[in-house]
Design an enzyme around this catalytic site. Structure first.
Site: not given
Length: 215
Positions: A168, A151, A76, A71
């Site tokens: 994002c 993450l 980067y 998602g």
């Protein structure tokens, strides 16, 4: 389900082989497979999530762009950033996706607090922020009740490539890293603290280091 959470320390590896390996792990895992978390650093790469839009890639230049199945939008990865891929059976754990994201954010917030850094999550923009600047990004995919991707925590890295994108999907989003707020920073120590926080927030009792490759 075991009460011991297994971690694989992969060192520095190219993005695509790790991505394909976590896809295979998720596609092939049976109901008895144990959860794993893979810790890794990547050479410079932009990854574009399923919601990604081309206009958020401003000037990728010589850094490769990989279209992926998580998602979110573009981000980067590079040396000095700690990436954790969460290969979890969320059905067995009893977590919803939002619950898992909240646990990941809490894990990062507590890790940063251990360095004296005050961080927070935002309800409308997953990730963790310090004074409005993003220090950690989250992106997941759930397939057959199991998660992959995970993450990325900016530890001590070159942040300049983030200026080549809208991180994002947010134009002008400021990025930061742990080494800007606390010194000295040892990457291995940050990794160890992240492991401890993941064990805690994913409701495991213990951790172990797994050996062997991922392919």
């Amino acid at each position: 389900m075991s009460h011991v959470l297994g971690f694989r320390e992969l060192g520095r590896m190219d993005y695509e082989p790790v991505w394909h390996a976590m896809q295979r792990f998720t596609n092939e895992r049976g109901t008895s497979a144990e959860d794993e978390i893979w810790l890794v650093e990547h050479p410079p790469v932009f990854t574009q999530g399923q919601a990604g839009k081309a206009e958020h890639l401003l000037l990728p230049g010589d850094i490769p762009v990989v279209q992926v199945d998580r998602g979110g939008q573009v981000t980067y990865h590079g040396p000095g950033q700690l990436v954790a891929y969460l290969l979890l059976d969320v059905r067995k754990l009893g977590f919803g996706v939002r619950d898992l994201v909240s646990r990941m954010e809490a894990c990062l917030i507590e890790l940063l607090a251990s360095y004296g850094v005050t961080a927070a999550a935002k309800p409308d923009a997953p990730g963790v922020y310090v004074d409005g600047a993003k220090i950690a990004s989250l992106g997941l995919r759930i397939r057959h009740g199991c998660s992959f991707h995970g993450l990325a925590l900016n530890v001590d890295m070159d942040l300049a490539p983030f200026r080549r994108i809208n991180p994002c999907g947010y134009a002008g989003l400021a990025m930061t890293q742990l080494s800007d707020h606390a010194t000295p920073i040892k990457f291995a120590e940050v990794s160890a603290r992240l492991r401890a926080q993941l064990v805690k927030h994913l409701d495991y009792a213990e951790q172990t280091t797994l050996t062997g490759g991922i392919d």
